[in-house]
Every structure is written in C-alpha cells, then in structure tokens.
Design a protein around this motif. Structure first.
Motif, mmCIF file in Angstrom:
data_model
loop_
_atom_site.group_PDB
_atom_site.id
_atom_site.type_symbol
_atom_site.label_atom_id
_atom_site.label_comp_id
_atom_site.label_asym_id
_atom_site.label_seq_id
_atom_site.Cartn_x
_atom_site.Cartn_y
_atom_site.Cartn_z
ATOM 1 N N ASP A 92 0.851 -1.300 -0.037
ATOM 2 C CA ASP A 92 0.137 -0.053 -0.125
ATOM 3 C C ASP A 92 0.785 1.198 0.128
ATOM 4 O O ASP A 92 1.833 1.300 0.616
ATOM 5 C CB ASP A 92 -0.942 0.111 1.330
ATOM 6 C CG ASP A 92 -1.989 -1.172 1.082
ATOM 7 O OD1 ASP A 92 -3.009 -0.570 0.293
ATOM 8 O OD2 ASP A 92 -1.955 -2.084 1.763
ATOM 9 N N ARG B 151 -2.601 -4.346 -9.231
ATOM 10 C CA ARG B 151 -3.079 -5.376 -8.515
ATOM 11 C C ARG B 151 -3.701 -6.616 -9.052
ATOM 12 O O ARG B 151 -4.253 -6.649 -9.898
ATOM 13 C CB ARG B 151 -3.503 -5.481 -7.313
ATOM 14 C CG ARG B 151 -2.994 -4.276 -6.207
ATOM 15 C CD ARG B 151 -3.936 -4.457 -4.771
ATOM 16 N NE ARG B 151 -3.389 -3.285 -3.885
ATOM 17 C CZ ARG B 151 -2.213 -3.443 -3.112
ATOM 18 N NH1 ARG B 151 -1.579 -4.609 -3.204
ATOM 19 N NH2 ARG B 151 -1.889 -2.802 -2.390
ATOM 20 N N GLU C 47 -3.608 -1.558 6.632
ATOM 21 C CA GLU C 47 -2.528 -0.579 6.416
ATOM 22 C C GLU C 47 -2.015 -0.090 7.828
ATOM 23 O O GLU C 47 -2.204 0.781 8.442
ATOM 24 C CB GLU C 47 -3.098 0.703 5.757
ATOM 25 C CG GLU C 47 -3.436 0.448 4.413
ATOM 26 C CD GLU C 47 -4.241 1.721 3.607
ATOM 27 O OE1 GLU C 47 -3.949 2.889 4.225
ATOM 28 O OE2 GLU C 47 -4.576 1.660 2.362
#
Ligand code: NYM
Ligand code: MG
Length: 199
Positions: free
Chosen positions: A14, A92, A146
C-alpha cells in the motif's frame, strides 16, 4: 484477428505508488485499459470494500476467496480486451491475493489454489518500497491492512513470491515516475506468444 495487447500487472505494498504509475504507463503506451483489483464496482467488490473499510467482518479464508472470485468474474473481460488488441494494465492481481492473505497467516499453497487457471501476465512490475517509507506517504492507515507490522510481512512475501516467478521486474518505487517508465523496458515484451495460465 488483431495482434493481442500487452498484459501488464503492477504490484506493491500500500502507498507504493502503483496507481500513479499505472496511469502514467497507460498514457505512455496508449491503447490501454486500466483495471484495478479489487474491482469495487461489482457486487463481490462491494462486499470487499465493506470489509476493507471495516464495516463488515469476515474470516480470513472467506475474504481471500472473495478477492479471488473478484478476479474470476473479470477474467473474460481481460481476455476479450487483450484479444481486441488493447493493452491491459492491472493495478494488483493474484500476487496481492497471495502476499496479503499469507501475511495474515494463511498457508501459501492454499492461497495460490483459488487463482489456478487465471491468465498469466506478460510482465509483473513490482514497485518495491520500504514499508517505513510507505507509512510516511499520505493517507496511510485509512483501510484495514494499512499498518506497519502487516505491511512488513506483505513486503517480505512479495520479495519471496516475486523471486519465484519468471516474469517479474523489480523497480525501486522511490524513483520518479519518468525513471520507472524507462526502467520498465516494455519494448522487449513478446506479445506474439499465446496467453498462458498463471500457475
Ligand atoms: N488486497 C488486494 C488483498 O488483500 N487481496 C487481494 O487479492 C487484492 C487484490 O486490498 N491493502 C488488499 C491490498 C490492499 C487492499 O487494495 C485494497 P488497493 O489497491 O489499496 O485499493
Ligand atoms: Mg491501498
């Protein structure tokens, strides 16, 4: 039939700059469709979005399979787009599926199994960034996954998985976009060969 398009996947932790890079790559190449996984526009994608934004809970296995199903529901579109002669650039793909779920403790082989038979990209561009650098970038911490401990495991898994596949190019995500575009060297990719299976 038209010559098929290039099938490119961009991967990274990320905040590694994938989305910016993907847009620049599409502009550079022209004739390209960008698709992102998760594709949050489908019904499955909407469930994934609810999970990532912490509004629903699910077992690690169940969400893993939803991420995979989200790729399967888009397989036809990817294939048609490539066969129509357009490049497909993915933000992705199944590699994310494996590295994130394995970082949560799921078995690697089990994680790979649900994506068996998807199409293999011509090239995987891995934007490698130190998770501590990523953490300093804007908006880090907004979604599930995250946080630094997990991102470190994801990063280690990427290093391992990208080392195993034969079509990966590692790029230093700290470089400016222009340099990354140069380093990607997409001119050498052979699109006359038929699409293969991922694994
Ligand atoms: N992610 C993405 C997974 O855990 N498995 C997958 O198969 C895919 C495609 O979703 N933290 C995770 C990685 C990200 C999150 O992706 C949302 P993005 O690119 O930040 O929107
Ligand atoms: Mg993200």
């Amino acid at each position: 039939m038209a010559v098929r398009g290039l099938f490119i996947v961009v991967e990274g932790i990320d905040r590694s700059g994938k989305s910016t890079f993907v847009r620049a790559l599409a502009a550079r190449l022209g004739n390209s469709e960008i698709m992102s996984f998760p594709n949050r526009q489908t019904q499955i994608g909407s469930m994934i979005n609810s999970y990532l934004t912490n509004s629903i809970h699910m077992s690690d296995e169940a969400i893993h399979l939803l991420f995979s199903a989200n790729r399967w529901e888009c397989k036809g579109l990817i294939e048609q787009t490539l066969n129509a002669g357009k490049n497909v650039i993915l933000d992705r793909y199944a590699y994310s599926g494996v590295v994130y779920s394995a970082a949560k403790g799921l078995d690697l082989e089990w994680c790979m199994a649900s994506d068996i038979g998807l199409l293999k990209p011509d090239i995987v561009l891995y934007l490698k960034l130190d998770p501590r650098e990523a953490q300093l970038r804007g908006n880090f911490g907004e979604e599930r996954y995250e946080y630094l401990d997990l991102q470190k495991k994801v990063s280690d898994n990427y290093d391992m998985l990208m080392g195993k596949i034969n079509n990966c190019k590692v790029l230093d995500a700290a470089l400016p976009t222009e340099s990354l575009l140069e380093l990607a060297e997409l001119g050498s990719v052979d699109t006359t060969k038929a699409l293969e299976k991922l694994w």
